[in-house]
Design a protein around this motif. Structure first.
Motif, PDB file in Angstrom:
ATOM      1  N   GLY A 147     -17.512 -56.753 -69.043  1.00 23.70           N
ATOM      2  CA  GLY A 147     -17.330 -58.278 -69.293  1.00 23.70           C
ATOM      3  C   GLY A 147     -18.266 -59.278 -68.495  1.00 23.70           C
ATOM      4  N   PHE A 148     -19.254 -58.558 -67.929  1.00 21.90           N
ATOM      5  CA  PHE A 148     -20.222 -59.435 -67.022  1.00 21.90           C
ATOM      6  C   PHE A 148     -21.456 -59.785 -68.008  1.00 21.90           C
ATOM      7  CE2 PHE A 148     -24.371 -58.928 -64.952  1.00 21.90           C
ATOM      8  CZ  PHE A 148     -24.228 -59.863 -63.962  1.00 21.90           C
ATOM      9  N   ASN A 149     -21.712 -61.022 -67.930  1.00 23.01           N
ATOM     10  CA  ASN A 149     -22.811 -61.934 -68.513  1.00 23.01           C
ATOM     11  C   ASN A 149     -23.418 -62.715 -67.475  1.00 23.01           C
ATOM     12  OD1 ASN A 149     -22.871 -61.117 -71.637  1.00 23.01           O
ATOM     13  ND2 ASN A 149     -20.623 -61.425 -71.108  1.00 23.01           N
ATOM     14  N   THR A 150     -24.747 -62.812 -67.492  1.00 23.39           N
ATOM     15  CA  THR A 150     -25.336 -63.865 -66.403  1.00 23.39           C
ATOM     16  C   THR A 150     -25.024 -65.061 -66.797  1.00 23.39           C
ATOM     17  OG1 THR A 150     -27.449 -63.541 -67.522  1.00 23.39           O
ATOM     18  CG2 THR A 150     -27.067 -62.048 -65.940  1.00 23.39           C
ATOM     19  N   TYR A 151     -24.712 -65.393 -68.036  1.00 24.98           N
ATOM     20  CA  TYR A 151     -24.645 -66.981 -68.460  1.00 24.98           C
ATOM     21  C   TYR A 151     -23.236 -67.374 -68.328  1.00 24.98           C
ATOM     22  CZ  TYR A 151     -23.057 -64.972 -72.827  1.00 24.98           C
ATOM     23  OH  TYR A 151     -22.247 -64.021 -73.621  1.00 24.98           O
ATOM     24  N   MET A 152     -22.412 -66.430 -67.852  1.00 21.74           N
ATOM     25  CA  MET A 152     -20.919 -66.845 -67.659  1.00 21.74           C
ATOM     26  C   MET A 152     -20.834 -67.057 -66.262  1.00 21.74           C
ATOM     27  SD  MET A 152     -19.084 -64.601 -70.607  1.00 21.74           S
ATOM     28  CE  MET A 152     -17.567 -65.317 -70.475  1.00 21.74           C
ATOM     29  N   LYS A 153     -21.203 -68.231 -65.625  1.00 21.45           N
ATOM     30  CA  LYS A 153     -21.594 -68.208 -64.352  1.00 21.45           C
ATOM     31  C   LYS A 153     -20.417 -68.182 -63.486  1.00 21.45           C
ATOM     32  CE  LYS A 153     -25.752 -71.019 -65.008  1.00 21.45           C
ATOM     33  NZ  LYS A 153     -25.627 -70.750 -66.571  1.00 21.45           N
ATOM     34  N   THR A 154     -19.152 -68.868 -64.084  1.00 25.25           N
ATOM     35  CA  THR A 154     -17.920 -69.066 -63.154  1.00 25.25           C
ATOM     36  C   THR A 154     -17.302 -67.580 -63.106  1.00 25.25           C
ATOM     37  OG1 THR A 154     -17.635 -71.047 -63.941  1.00 25.25           O
ATOM     38  CG2 THR A 154     -15.698 -69.998 -63.015  1.00 25.25           C
ATOM     39  N   ARG A 155     -17.250 -66.918 -64.141  1.00 21.62           N
ATOM     40  CA  ARG A 155     -16.805 -65.556 -64.253  1.00 21.62           C
ATOM     41  C   ARG A 155     -17.518 -64.865 -63.286  1.00 21.62           C
ATOM     42  NH1 ARG A 155     -15.573 -63.377 -70.158  1.00 21.62           N
ATOM     43  NH2 ARG A 155     -14.398 -65.269 -69.867  1.00 21.62           N
ATOM     44  N   PHE A 156     -18.929 -64.665 -63.170  1.00 29.40           N
ATOM     45  CA  PHE A 156     -19.877 -64.122 -62.683  1.00 29.40           C
ATOM     46  C   PHE A 156     -19.482 -64.280 -61.112  1.00 29.40           C
ATOM     47  CE2 PHE A 156     -24.463 -63.218 -61.307  1.00 29.40           C
ATOM     48  CZ  PHE A 156     -24.110 -61.893 -60.931  1.00 29.40           C
ATOM     49  N   VAL A 157     -19.222 -65.549 -60.750  1.00 27.24           N
ATOM     50  CA  VAL A 157     -18.650 -65.576 -59.533  1.00 27.24           C
ATOM     51  C   VAL A 157     -17.417 -65.096 -59.092  1.00 27.24           C
ATOM     52  CG1 VAL A 157     -17.942 -67.600 -57.711  1.00 27.24           C
ATOM     53  CG2 VAL A 157     -19.905 -67.941 -59.361  1.00 27.24           C
ATOM     54  N   LEU A 158     -16.459 -65.092 -59.855  1.00 23.51           N
ATOM     55  CA  LEU A 158     -15.365 -64.375 -59.561  1.00 23.51           C
ATOM     56  C   LEU A 158     -15.350 -62.976 -59.614  1.00 23.51           C
ATOM     57  CD1 LEU A 158     -12.982 -66.700 -61.775  1.00 23.51           C
ATOM     58  CD2 LEU A 158     -13.731 -66.905 -59.256  1.00 23.51           C
ATOM     59  N   GLN A 159     -16.196 -62.518 -60.367  1.00 26.00           N
ATOM     60  CA  GLN A 159     -16.386 -60.993 -60.455  1.00 26.00           C
ATOM     61  C   GLN A 159     -17.043 -60.555 -59.131  1.00 26.00           C
ATOM     62  OE1 GLN A 159     -18.600 -60.897 -64.249  1.00 26.00           O
ATOM     63  NE2 GLN A 159     -16.604 -59.879 -65.356  1.00 26.00           N
ATOM     64  N   ILE A 160     -17.817 -61.141 -58.690  1.00 27.31           N
ATOM     65  CA  ILE A 160     -18.428 -60.889 -57.313  1.00 27.31           C
ATOM     66  C   ILE A 160     -17.479 -60.872 -56.192  1.00 27.31           C
ATOM     67  CG2 ILE A 160     -19.935 -61.599 -55.684  1.00 27.31           C
ATOM     68  CD1 ILE A 160     -21.801 -62.675 -58.006  1.00 27.31           C
ATOM     69  N   LEU A 161     -16.722 -61.791 -56.222  1.00 21.22           N
ATOM     70  CA  LEU A 161     -15.573 -62.031 -55.217  1.00 21.22           C
ATOM     71  C   LEU A 161     -14.294 -60.958 -55.402  1.00 21.22           C
ATOM     72  CD1 LEU A 161     -14.980 -65.942 -55.422  1.00 21.22           C
ATOM     73  CD2 LEU A 161     -16.307 -64.455 -53.536  1.00 21.22           C
ATOM     74  N   TYR A 162     -14.161 -60.671 -56.599  1.00 21.54           N
ATOM     75  CA  TYR A 162     -13.124 -59.371 -56.893  1.00 21.54           C
ATOM     76  C   TYR A 162     -14.168 -58.048 -56.467  1.00 21.54           C
ATOM     77  CZ  TYR A 162      -9.953 -56.293 -59.140  1.00 21.54           C
ATOM     78  OH  TYR A 162      -9.035 -55.505 -59.539  1.00 21.54           O
ATOM     79  N   ARG A 163     -15.282 -58.009 -56.711  1.00 19.73           N
ATOM     80  CA  ARG A 163     -15.980 -56.600 -56.259  1.00 19.73           C
ATOM     81  C   ARG A 163     -16.063 -56.616 -54.685  1.00 19.73           C
ATOM     82  NH1 ARG A 163     -17.890 -51.505 -56.834  1.00 19.73           N
ATOM     83  NH2 ARG A 163     -19.727 -51.225 -55.793  1.00 19.73           N
ATOM     84  N   ASN A 164     -16.105 -57.696 -54.045  1.00 15.78           N
ATOM     85  CA  ASN A 164     -16.316 -57.902 -52.392  1.00 15.78           C
ATOM     86  C   ASN A 164     -14.883 -57.503 -52.015  1.00 15.78           C
ATOM     87  OD1 ASN A 164     -17.201 -58.421 -50.069  1.00 15.78           O
ATOM     88  ND2 ASN A 164     -16.322 -60.578 -50.069  1.00 15.78           N
ATOM     89  N   ALA A 165     -13.873 -58.000 -52.398  1.00 14.39           N
ATOM     90  CA  ALA A 165     -12.479 -57.483 -51.836  1.00 14.39           C
ATOM     91  C   ALA A 165     -12.143 -56.077 -52.341  1.00 14.39           C
ATOM     92  CB  ALA A 165     -11.542 -58.327 -52.720  1.00 14.39           C
ATOM     93  N   THR A 166     -12.458 -55.618 -53.226  1.00 16.07           N
ATOM     94  CA  THR A 166     -12.424 -54.103 -53.479  1.00 16.07           C
ATOM     95  C   THR A 166     -13.283 -53.140 -52.584  1.00 16.07           C
ATOM     96  OG1 THR A 166     -14.124 -54.084 -55.256  1.00 16.07           O
ATOM     97  CG2 THR A 166     -11.778 -54.265 -56.059  1.00 16.07           C
ATOM     98  N   MET A 167     -14.491 -53.817 -52.148  1.00 19.33           N
ATOM     99  CA  MET A 167     -15.104 -53.126 -51.190  1.00 19.33           C
ATOM    100  C   MET A 167     -14.693 -53.025 -49.849  1.00 19.33           C
ATOM    101  SD  MET A 167     -17.969 -51.715 -52.277  1.00 19.33           S
ATOM    102  CE  MET A 167     -19.264 -51.720 -50.960  1.00 19.33           C
TER     103      MET A 167
END
Length: 322
Positions: free
Chosen positions: A120-140
């Motif tokens: 579900g990653f798309n570069t133009y869906m910026k808000t979701r991109f931010v949250l996906q980065i934060l989610y990935r960060n938490a899992t790391m």
């Protein structure tokens, strides 16, 4: 390093020139790369340099044309053949047409986005991109915390058979890492709480909000809270382990001192006897026993050995030295 990506037909592709809806990834950038991105996107150069300071705090800053979100991410580096864990800042800058990430290292947090493996990653869906980065960060964080937990278990086994400084120093290093993780996770939690309110997020970024974003933000906050709880639990375990190792060292030292004390007392008995026989006494009624006997030397040794054995047996059984 400056790289740019865009979603083309549902696939993430690296591009050479800046396009609308593109993702600009800056990893350990040079001054020329920072100046280029600043001129092309209108982002203040000072904001692009902010995450390059490893002491930069997590925060959300909103300007007229963009919003900058800075969070702490975990990183690992090799030192003396072992993994050392630290935290460094990552900036996510959202503007009307692009999203820019800036970090002092090429972090593995962003690698799955570059490879297009995030669903579900798309570069133009910026808000979701931010949250996906934060989610990935938490899992790391959770992943590294589990590795630290396994390392602490290995150290616990080593401490049962060895009391060298190396194991104790590794234990202190893990404790320091957990302190850094806990502090960074709590700072990230403050940032996420600022993003919780959807209306506030829209007012900050001026971009489109998607229906799944609110649930994704809740998942991000949940994962971050879980990481904080795990870090606190592991910190408590390591603190108890450190106290236990200190108690073991103290107990071992007491056992050694007990043995040396018994040896010192036992050896003082034949020393006292032989010292008295070393004095010059005249023959007569006040002379030392067995001085005129043919077997006097051996009798004195035998008597001293018997007395020494009795004292040694009593000391080992005495409550004073248990």
């Amino acid at each position: 390093m400056l790289r740019m990506f865009n979603t083309v037909n549902g696939q993430v592709e690296q591009i050479k020139t800046l396009e609308n809806g593109a993702w600009i990834c800056l990893s350990d950038p040079t001054d020329v790369e920072l100046a280029t991105v600043s001129s092309q996107t209108g982002i203040d150069l000072a904001d692009l340099r902010a995450p390059l300071d490893d002491e930069e705090r997590s925060r959300v800053d909103s300007e007229d044309d963009y919003t900058m979100i800075i969070v702490d991410i975990p990183t690992v580096e090799q030192r003396d053949g072992r993994d050392h864990y630290e935290t460094i800042p990552l900036a996510i800058i959202i503007s009307a047409h692009t999203i820019t990430t800036v970090c002092m290292q090429d972090t593995p947090v962003l690698h799955p986005f570059m490879e297009g493996t995030i669903r579900g990653f798309n570069t133009y869906m910026k808000t979701r991109f931010v949250l996906q980065i934060l989610y990935r960060n938490a899992t790391m964080y959770l992943r590294y915390l589990r590795i630290i937990d396994r390392s602490s278990d290995d150290l616990e086994l080593k401490l049962q058979h060895s009391m060298q400084n190396r194991e104790i120093l590794q234990l202190l290093e893990l404790s320091k890492t957990l302190v850094y993780f806990t502090t960074s996770l709590k700072s990230n939690e403050i940032v996420m709480e600022k993003l919780r309110v959807t209306e506030k997020l829209n007012s900050l970024t001026h971009i489109k909000q998607y229906s799944e974003d609110e649930d994704l933000l809740d998942d991000v906050i949940t994962e971050n809270k879980q990481a904080i709880e795990m870090a606190n639990i592991y910190s408590g375990v390591l603190a108890n382990m450190t106290d236990a190792s200190a108690s073991i060292v103290s107990n071992n030292l007491n056992n050694v001192m007990r043995i040396f004390t018994i040896i010192s007392i036992v050896l003082s008995i034949p020393t006292l006897i032989f010292s008295m026989y070393g004095m010059n006494f005249q023959d007569g009624m006040f002379g030392m026993p067995f001085t005129n006997s043919r077997w006097g030397f051996f009798l004195v040794i035998f008597v001293s050995m018997v007395i020494t054995g009795i004292v040694a047996w009593w000391l080992t059984k005495s409550r004073l030295f248990k």
